[in-house]
Design a protein around this motif. Structure first.
Motif, PDB file in Angstrom:
ATOM      1  N   TYR A 191      26.353  23.023  37.746  1.00 44.42           N
ATOM      2  CA  TYR A 191      26.871  23.488  36.460  1.00 44.42           C
ATOM      3  C   TYR A 191      27.730  24.729  36.709  1.00 44.42           C
ATOM      4  O   TYR A 191      27.295  25.690  37.376  1.00 44.42           O
ATOM      5  CB  TYR A 191      25.723  23.805  35.497  1.00 44.42           C
ATOM      6  CG  TYR A 191      24.926  22.574  35.131  1.00 44.42           C
ATOM      7  CD1 TYR A 191      25.343  21.746  34.095  1.00 44.42           C
ATOM      8  CD2 TYR A 191      23.774  22.244  35.833  1.00 44.42           C
ATOM      9  CE1 TYR A 191      24.621  20.600  33.768  1.00 44.42           C
ATOM     10  CE2 TYR A 191      23.049  21.102  35.512  1.00 44.42           C
ATOM     11  CZ  TYR A 191      23.486  20.281  34.482  1.00 44.42           C
ATOM     12  OH  TYR A 191      22.772  19.148  34.161  1.00 44.42           O
ATOM     13  N   GLU A 235      30.746  27.548  35.010  1.00 44.23           N
ATOM     14  CA  GLU A 235      31.366  28.154  33.822  1.00 44.23           C
ATOM     15  C   GLU A 235      32.876  28.019  33.936  1.00 44.23           C
ATOM     16  O   GLU A 235      33.476  28.354  34.960  1.00 44.23           O
ATOM     17  CB  GLU A 235      30.994  29.628  33.742  1.00 44.23           C
ATOM     18  CG  GLU A 235      31.699  30.376  32.606  1.00 44.23           C
ATOM     19  CD  GLU A 235      31.553  31.879  32.731  1.00 44.23           C
ATOM     20  OE1 GLU A 235      32.210  32.583  31.943  1.00 44.23           O
ATOM     21  OE2 GLU A 235      30.819  32.343  33.638  1.00 44.23           O
ATOM     22  N   PRO A 267      32.168  17.571  30.503  1.00 33.87           N
ATOM     23  CA  PRO A 267      31.942  18.798  29.740  1.00 33.87           C
ATOM     24  C   PRO A 267      30.523  18.842  29.192  1.00 33.87           C
ATOM     25  O   PRO A 267      29.977  17.836  28.741  1.00 33.87           O
ATOM     26  CB  PRO A 267      32.974  18.698  28.607  1.00 33.87           C
ATOM     27  CG  PRO A 267      33.204  17.227  28.432  1.00 33.87           C
ATOM     28  CD  PRO A 267      33.050  16.618  29.791  1.00 33.87           C
ATOM     29  N   ILE A 268      29.932  20.029  29.232  1.00 33.99           N
ATOM     30  CA  ILE A 268      28.622  20.244  28.625  1.00 33.99           C
ATOM     31  C   ILE A 268      28.806  20.918  27.271  1.00 33.99           C
ATOM     32  O   ILE A 268      28.199  20.522  26.269  1.00 33.99           O
ATOM     33  CB  ILE A 268      27.726  21.107  29.531  1.00 33.99           C
ATOM     34  CG1 ILE A 268      27.489  20.384  30.865  1.00 33.99           C
ATOM     35  CG2 ILE A 268      26.396  21.416  28.858  1.00 33.99           C
ATOM     36  CD1 ILE A 268      26.830  19.044  30.742  1.00 33.99           C
ATOM     37  N   ASP A 269      29.658  21.929  27.258  1.00 31.79           N
ATOM     38  CA  ASP A 269      30.066  22.574  26.008  1.00 31.79           C
ATOM     39  C   ASP A 269      31.457  23.145  26.245  1.00 31.79           C
ATOM     40  O   ASP A 269      32.103  22.831  27.241  1.00 31.79           O
ATOM     41  CB  ASP A 269      29.053  23.641  25.570  1.00 31.79           C
ATOM     42  CG  ASP A 269      28.785  24.673  26.663  1.00 31.79           C
ATOM     43  OD1 ASP A 269      29.749  25.067  27.375  1.00 31.79           O
ATOM     44  OD2 ASP A 269      27.620  25.089  26.814  1.00 31.79           O
ATOM     45  N   GLU A 270      31.940  24.007  25.360  1.00 32.87           N
ATOM     46  CA  GLU A 270      33.305  24.512  25.455  1.00 32.87           C
ATOM     47  C   GLU A 270      33.551  25.348  26.699  1.00 32.87           C
ATOM     48  O   GLU A 270      34.698  25.509  27.129  1.00 32.87           O
ATOM     49  CB  GLU A 270      33.640  25.334  24.206  1.00 32.87           C
ATOM     50  CG  GLU A 270      33.746  24.492  22.940  1.00 32.87           C
ATOM     51  CD  GLU A 270      34.168  25.337  21.748  1.00 32.87           C
ATOM     52  OE1 GLU A 270      34.310  26.568  21.916  1.00 32.87           O
ATOM     53  OE2 GLU A 270      34.370  24.765  20.664  1.00 32.87           O
ATOM     54  N   SER A 271      32.515  25.875  27.314  1.00 37.39           N
ATOM     55  CA  SER A 271      32.711  26.767  28.453  1.00 37.39           C
ATOM     56  C   SER A 271      31.954  26.346  29.702  1.00 37.39           C
ATOM     57  O   SER A 271      31.895  27.100  30.673  1.00 37.39           O
ATOM     58  CB  SER A 271      32.298  28.195  28.075  1.00 37.39           C
ATOM     59  OG  SER A 271      30.921  28.235  27.732  1.00 37.39           O
ATOM     60  N   THR A 272      31.386  25.113  29.706  1.00 33.39           N
ATOM     61  CA  THR A 272      30.586  24.689  30.856  1.00 33.39           C
ATOM     62  C   THR A 272      30.904  23.235  31.207  1.00 33.39           C
ATOM     63  O   THR A 272      31.076  22.400  30.317  1.00 33.39           O
ATOM     64  CB  THR A 272      29.082  24.815  30.562  1.00 33.39           C
ATOM     65  OG1 THR A 272      28.787  26.132  30.086  1.00 33.39           O
ATOM     66  CG2 THR A 272      28.261  24.520  31.810  1.00 33.39           C
TER      67      THR A 272
END
Length: 415
Positions: free
Chosen positions: A81, A83, A127-132
């Protein structure tokens, strides 16, 4: 000296040696030519890289710039994971750096940001979220990256003088910022067609007459050699007229070609005329090759003169074997890139007999079969233009062979 006394057949390797050792080479001037007009021209000077190419570490995939160590051990079931700290913009310097545990979106061709040493392909991320993002496959240092100077480094010899420029060479020169390049001026090749029966292509054809096939075919070969054909016109079988036309050509051309009249029949006057043009005269009259046996190589006061047979197939072959080779030497060529044409090995489609001590050259078509490439001979006389049109190349029976059986391997020179 009787013109028949000139005729003495020698083998091809000896003819090549005479051309290399005894035919003078002109001092060709160089000229600066815009890059987009340099295709097929010959370099006049060595070209060195004056900068690193690429000038920066460059991504070759869409994905994420990363520290490779952050991806070690990553799998689809146990991803790494990271950033997402930003994005690299195409055509601009990367104004961010990658810290441990970070990644930056990067397009193909983008500049690798400081701290990154590899690129993970976008299809190996999610993508996991907008920043990860998660990374499901590890990358090694340098993976999916072209390093600065990996293509060319400052000072590298890129191309040598005498090299003929190909499309890919123009691209490399453009990458190094060469909008123009120094090339040799084209070799000027004068072409004189002879024969009472020869008329121009636009003239009415009367009984017993033929259009001037050889000028147009030879001129095309000259252009394909990166050189400039000079039309010397058509002369009947008149020694004085031919001599006058050639006398002017040897002063203005680098090479002169006489098409027709090179044999040993009563009407074949080219040998005597060519020998009288200047010193040392005829070097070769007769080559152990079929077709093309009665060909002539001479030098007239420093200018090489070739007498090619009038039959189109013969003229075509002797140009490729001898004239093209000499033109390559004029431009400074010293290796196989100028002295041979592309070749393949193929299986012969029928039995072919030959005579030991003579190289036979047979036009062939090529056929791809399950067991490889087959060369199917096109049988016919050297005066048949259709052989040139229909053929994919020339199968060569070497001078030491007495033939090749069907299915035997043969070398084919491609057109």
């Amino acid at each position: 000296m009787s013109k028949r006394e000139f005729f003495k057949v020698i083998e091809l390797p000896r003819a090549f040696a005479i051309i290399a050792d005894q035919v003078p080479r002109p001092s060709l001037e160089s000229e600066s030519v815009p890059l987009d007009a340099c295709l097929g021209r010959y370099l006049a000077r060595d070209v060195f890289a004056e900068e690193d190419i690429p000038p920066f570490n460059r991504s070759i995939m869409d994905g994420f710039a990363v520290r490779s160590s952050d991806t070690f051990g990553a799998t689809a079931g146990s991803p790494a994971y990271l950033e997402v700290s930003g994005a690299v913009r195409m055509g601009m310097a990367a104004d961010l750096s990658i810290a441990p545990g970070q990644a930056a979106a990067i397009p193909t061709g983008g500049m690798l940001p400081q701290g990154a040493d590899a690129v993970v392909m976008i299809e190996h991320t999610a993508p996991i979220d907008e920043s990860t993002i998660e990374v499901g496959k590890p990358v090694a240092p340098g993976e999916n990256v072209v390093s600065a100077g990996e293509d060319f480094r400052t000072g590298d010899l890129l191309m040598k003088a005498g090299m003929r420029l190909r499309p890919q060479d123009l691209g490399a020169l453009a990458a190094l910022g060469h909008g123009s390049i120094d090339v040799f001026r084209p070799v000027r090749v004068g072409i004189l067609s002879t024969g009472d029966e020869i008329v121009d292509v636009d003239a009415p054809v009367g009984p017993g007459q033929l259009r001037d096939v050889n000028y147009y075919a030879i001129a095309g070969l000259v252009r394909s050699s990166g050189s400039e054909p000079v039309r010397l016109g058509i002369c009947p079988d008149d020694a004085a007229l031919i001599r006058d036309r050639l006398a002017g050509a040897i002063d203005t051309c680098d090479i002169v070609i006489v098409s027709g009249g090179s044999s040993v029949g009563a009407a074949d006057i080219a040998p005597e005329v060519i020998d009288g043009l200047g010193e040392p005269g005829i070097l070769i009259h007769g080559i152990a090759v079929k077709p093309g046996k009665p060909s002539i190589i001479a030098v007239a006061d420093g200018t090489p003169v070739f007498g090619l047979p009038g039959h189109p197939v013969s003229a075509f072959d002797i140009y490729n074997l001898l004239v093209d080779r000499l033109i390559g030497l004029f431009y400074g060529g010293e290796d196989s890139r100028w002295s041979t044409r592309p070749q393949i090995r193929a299986k012969l489609g029928r039995n072919l007999s030959s005579v030991s001590g003579r190289e036979d050259r047979i036009r062939v078509t090529l056929e791809q079969r399950e067991d490889g490439i087959w060369a199917n001979p096109l049988m016919g006389k050297s005066g048949l233009i259709s052989l040139l049109v229909r053929a994919d190349g020339v199968a060569v029976i070497p001078f030491e062979a007495e033939g090749i059986e069907r299915g035997g391997e043969v070398c084919v020179e491609l057109f």
